[in-house]
Design a protein around this motif. Structure first.
Motif, PDB file in Angstrom:
ATOM      1  N   UNK A  26       0.826  -1.214   0.000  1.00 34.80           N
ATOM      2  CA  UNK A  26       0.000   0.000   0.000  1.00 34.80           C
ATOM      3  C   UNK A  26       0.856   1.258   0.000  1.00 34.80           C
ATOM      4  N   UNK A  27       1.969   1.228   0.748  1.00 37.68           N
ATOM      5  CA  UNK A  27       2.840   2.406   0.820  1.00 37.68           C
ATOM      6  C   UNK A  27       3.380   2.784  -0.555  1.00 37.68           C
ATOM      7  N   UNK A  28       3.662   1.802  -1.384  1.00 35.22           N
ATOM      8  CA  UNK A  28       4.191   2.089  -2.710  1.00 35.22           C
ATOM      9  C   UNK A  28       3.219   2.922  -3.537  1.00 35.22           C
ATOM     10  N   UNK A  29       1.944   2.656  -3.372  1.00 35.77           N
ATOM     11  CA  UNK A  29       0.941   3.295  -4.211  1.00 35.77           C
ATOM     12  C   UNK A  29       0.488   4.639  -3.667  1.00 35.77           C
ATOM     13  N   UNK A  30       0.818   4.955  -2.422  1.00 38.23           N
ATOM     14  CA  UNK A  30       0.322   6.183  -1.806  1.00 38.23           C
ATOM     15  C   UNK A  30       0.965   7.405  -2.439  1.00 38.23           C
ATOM     16  N   UNK A  31       0.167   8.459  -2.575  1.00 35.21           N
ATOM     17  CA  UNK A  31       0.693   9.756  -2.989  1.00 35.21           C
ATOM     18  C   UNK A  31       1.365  10.425  -1.793  1.00 35.21           C
ATOM     19  N   UNK A  32       1.994  11.563  -2.040  1.00 35.81           N
ATOM     20  CA  UNK A  32       2.672  12.278  -0.954  1.00 35.81           C
ATOM     21  C   UNK A  32       1.695  12.644   0.158  1.00 35.81           C
ATOM     22  N   UNK A  33       0.536  13.163  -0.210  1.00 36.90           N
ATOM     23  CA  UNK A  33      -0.448  13.582   0.792  1.00 36.90           C
ATOM     24  C   UNK A  33      -0.967  12.379   1.570  1.00 36.90           C
ATOM     25  N   UNK A  34      -1.267  11.300   0.867  1.00 31.54           N
ATOM     26  CA  UNK A  34      -1.764  10.103   1.539  1.00 31.54           C
ATOM     27  C   UNK A  34      -0.715   9.520   2.477  1.00 31.54           C
ATOM     28  N   UNK A  35       0.547   9.561   2.062  1.00 29.48           N
ATOM     29  CA  UNK A  35       1.612   9.035   2.901  1.00 29.48           C
ATOM     30  C   UNK A  35       1.783   9.862   4.169  1.00 29.48           C
ATOM     31  N   UNK A  36       1.731  11.177   4.041  1.00 33.22           N
ATOM     32  CA  UNK A  36       1.852  12.045   5.220  1.00 33.22           C
ATOM     33  C   UNK A  36       0.701  11.794   6.195  1.00 33.22           C
ATOM     34  N   UNK A  37      -0.490  11.614   5.657  1.00 38.67           N
ATOM     35  CA  UNK A  37      -1.644  11.341   6.513  1.00 38.67           C
ATOM     36  C   UNK A  37      -1.483   9.993   7.227  1.00 38.67           C
ATOM     37  N   UNK A  38      -0.994   9.001   6.500  1.00 35.28           N
ATOM     38  CA  UNK A  38      -0.802   7.681   7.096  1.00 35.28           C
ATOM     39  C   UNK A  38       0.246   7.730   8.209  1.00 35.28           C
TER      40      UNK A  38
END
Length: 498
Positions: A26-38
């Motif tokens: 899942x981390x591979x597919x996350x955008x920058x914003x999604x990763x920061x939120x996660x």
């Protein structure tokens, strides 16, 4: 045949998708914003995780460095806390223009010590440098309702009408429904709507495009009978049927061209001038620049790399104070998850860089010469080159952007279908063919409009084997009208220059 029970040993291999492995994917597919939120969610859930602050961070940098060096207990003494949470302007007013989190600690000290009255002084506030909250469409309309309508009943109706506005400024609510909900006459609602349609900017509260344009033309005193007739047949305008429009409006070619010029100056979506929802700014994950040896330097953008640390010192201290097995198990799980996250983030960054580097190697000609030299490329080609699976390449290229000397592109932009060469040579990228079609149409003259068949012949002459239906599909995807419609429009535009 008798049924008997037997005990057999069998050895086999299988891939077990653990929760951590699934999360890594899942981390591979996350955008920058999604990763920061996660990551924010993980830090809130896991007490062993914390953000790593860079040396440029102005507040708490020294405290964090001592914590990372193993002085966690000293960092939480009353003196250290008082020093970290002092009463300086940076902490009391974090949004102040002089806060060191925006301008750096040294410059902040100079700002506070500057002579009074000078720009940059702590006693001087330049109102031009302050940032006001954006005005939304609803705020703008509500203010005009308060200033224009005094009657409480009419003001209530106007508020209901304002609730029915979409982001473009169009009224999407039914007048009969509003009248029934408020217990008012529909004629009363229509009268209030007429008042609201006079608000600034002109065109607000329109119920369709024709009414929106009519309101703006009326505000400029340009809504004559001929223009009303034209607005009633916007379908003919969309088809560029100027002969029919001249006949319906009762005007000659010169008058029709003036009317079209007036319409082009209007705003079909007046509400879009105001702030809407927050939008995410595209930040490139990868930066590509020319290297000194004639190649390309591919680097990850530090701004998109989350910096997370596992506080091992804190883990050791609280582990010693664990009272029962449940607490020990909880801490062990937190440590395992924290270490997994840091390793996964590191692996994610390396994978993105590896994929981006191969894309740059494959599309070297595009970076040098432009879109005409974009090569056909698929996921399998990149996957085979770097020894990864196609699904991994697909996840890495999703929602990631690359900053190149030719602009910012999504990584998936570089993967295009191939169109065969007429002589059996190297295939052409579909994106490059689209660009050729667009350039040919933009350069055509009013007296020589290119049909789809003519475009096919021109492309085949350039060694591009393409079918007519493919040209039509690409042309429609670029919102380019047919040759008949373009001929009408270009003749009309040519008449403007005479």
């Amino acid at each position: 045949m008798a049924l008997t029970a037997k005990l057999q040993l069998r050895q086999s291999q299988s891939l077990v998708m653990t929760p951590q492995l699934l999360q890594s994917i899942r981390l591979l597919q996350m955008s920058r914003v999604e990763l920061e939120r996660f990551i924010d969610e993980e830090i809130e859930r896991n007490p062993l995780l914390e953000r790593a602050e860079t040396p440029d961070d102005s507040i708490g940098g020294d405290i964090f460095e001592s914590t990372a060096a193993g002085e966690k207990e000293e960092a939480w003494t009353s003196e250290a806390i008082a020093e970290r949470l002092d009463s300086s302007l940076e902490n009391l007013f974090p949004d102040d223009p002089g806060a060191s989190q925006h301008i750096g600690p040294n410059l902040a000290a100079q700002w506070r010590s500057a002579p009074a009255g000078l720009p940059g002084s702590g006693d001087f506030l330049d109102m031009a440098e302050t940032t006001a909250a954006p005005v939304t469409l609803r705020d703008h309309v509500t203010e005009q309702i308060a200033l224009t309508i005094a009657d409480p009943v009419s003001r209530l109706i106007a508020a209901e009408l304002a609730d029915g506005l979409d982001e473009a400024g169009y009224l999407r609510a039914e007048l009969a429904e509003i009248a029934a909900r408020l217990g008012a006459k529909e004629t009363t609602v229509e009268a209030v709507l007429s008042i609201c349609q006079a608000f600034d900017p002109a065109g607000l509260f329109a119920r369709d495009l024709a009414e929106c344009l009519a309101l703006q033309l009326a505000a400029h005193d340009r809504l004559d009978p001929a223009m009303q007739a034209l607005l009633a047949r916007l379908d003919l305008l969309a088809r560029r049927d100027f002969q029919a429009l001249k006949r319906i409006c009762g005007v000659d070619e010169e008058d029709l061209l003036d009317m079209l010029a007036d319409i082009r100056a209007l705003d079909p979506r007046p509400g879009m001038a105001f702030a809407g929802g927050a939008s995410d700014l595209i930040v490139a994950d990868v930066e590509v620049r020319a290297a000194g040896d004639g190649g390309w330097a591919v680097e990850l953008n530090p701004a998109t790399l989350p910096r997370v640390l596992v506080d091992q010192v804190y883990f050791a201290r609280v582990s010693r104070g664990a009272k029962d097995q449940a607490e020990k198990d909880f801490l062990a799980e937190c440590s395992q998850n924290a270490n997994w996250l840091t390793r996964s983030l590191d692996q994610r960054a390396k994978t993105i860089l590896k994929v981006a580097s191969e894309i740059v190697r494959q599309q070297d000609a595009f970076l040098i010469h432009g879109v005409r030299h974009l090569k056909p490329l698929n996921l399998k080609t990149v996957a085979d080159a770097i020894g990864m699976h196609e699904s991994t390449i697909s996840r890495v290229t999703a929602n990631k952007y690359m900053l190149t000397p030719r602009g910012v592109f999504e990584l998936r932009y570089f993967f295009t279908a191939s169109i065969a060469a007429a002589d059996g040579g190297a295939a052409h990228s579909s994106e490059a063919v689209r660009d050729r079609i667009r350039q040919m149409i933009e350069g055509e003259k009013p007296e020589k409009i290119l049909s789809d068949d003519a475009i096919v012949e021109a492309l085949q002459a350039d060694d591009i084997d393409i079918a007519r239906r493919t040209v039509a599909k690409y042309r429609e995807a670029m919102n380019i009208a047919s040759s008949v419609q373009r001929r009408r429009e270009k003749r009309a535009l040519a008449g403007v220059g005479r």
